[in-house]
Design a protein around this motif. Sequence first.
Motif, short mmCIF file in Angstrom:
data_model
loop_
_atom_site.label_atom_id
_atom_site.label_comp_id
_atom_site.label_asym_id
_atom_site.label_seq_id
_atom_site.Cartn_x
_atom_site.Cartn_y
_atom_site.Cartn_z
N PHE A 57 2.01 -6.23 -0.80
CA PHE A 57 2.47 -7.56 -1.25
C PHE A 57 2.06 -8.63 0.08
O PHE A 57 1.53 -9.51 -0.30
CB PHE A 57 3.74 -7.76 -1.92
N ILE A 58 2.72 -8.32 1.03
CA ILE A 58 2.78 -9.24 2.26
C ILE A 58 1.29 -9.19 2.78
O ILE A 58 0.68 -10.42 2.92
CB ILE A 58 3.72 -8.66 3.31
N LEU A 59 0.62 -8.04 2.87
CA LEU A 59 -0.87 -8.20 3.25
C LEU A 59 -1.78 -8.92 2.17
O LEU A 59 -2.54 -9.54 2.69
CB LEU A 59 -1.19 -6.64 3.40
N CYS A 60 -1.48 -8.71 0.99
CA CYS A 60 -2.23 -9.51 0.06
C CYS A 60 -2.05 -11.00 0.00
O CYS A 60 -3.10 -11.71 -0.09
CB CYS A 60 -1.99 -8.89 -1.42
N LEU A 61 -0.81 -11.48 0.39
CA LEU A 61 -0.62 -12.74 0.54
C LEU A 61 -1.39 -13.38 1.62
O LEU A 61 -1.94 -14.42 1.43
CB LEU A 61 1.03 -13.00 0.66
N PHE A 62 -1.56 -12.50 2.78
CA PHE A 62 -2.11 -13.19 3.83
C PHE A 62 -3.73 -13.19 3.54
O PHE A 62 -4.37 -14.12 3.88
CB PHE A 62 -1.98 -12.15 5.04
#
Lengths: 84, 84
Positions: free
Chosen positions: B70-75
């Motif tokens: 989720f964090i990677l996709c947000l970036f």
Amino acid sequence: MNFITILGLTAGTLTTLAFLPQLIKAWKSKSTKDVSLNMFVILCVGILLWIAYGFLIKSFPVIISNAVTFILCLFILYFKIKYK
Amino acid sequence: MNFITILGLTAGTLTTLAFLPQLIKAWKSKSTKDVSLNMFVILCVGILLWIAYGFLIKSFPVIISNAVTFILCLFILYFKIKYK
């Protein structure tokens, strides 16, 4: 079907359908320069392991969503290699 | 830790790490034209539901791998919006 399974199937449907816009975009634009080849190679291997994990924990949402995602990712990978 | 959990964590590590090359590519090239905005929007919503599902079926691999993804996709989403 209980709430947990419905939630899992909804999650799986979304994370599977998510790859469809990328597939359509690559297909229509015939351009995949900005798409990472490594991403989809690693993703395909990981998804195969998720399918195995899904069978072992007997989670239908994990199995079915990853099976469809795998097919979509294979097509994106094909376009990535074809159009560079 | 048993075999099933190790398999799930390996699958989760791969499908999570897969987003790293895309993130690095977008960051370095400052170009995300071929990356689908819809893909990452739908993916973020679906991943949040997977995290909830993971808590409900008490699957540590499902929770942790989706949380990091989720964090990677947000970036990636941020770079997509920033660089178009």
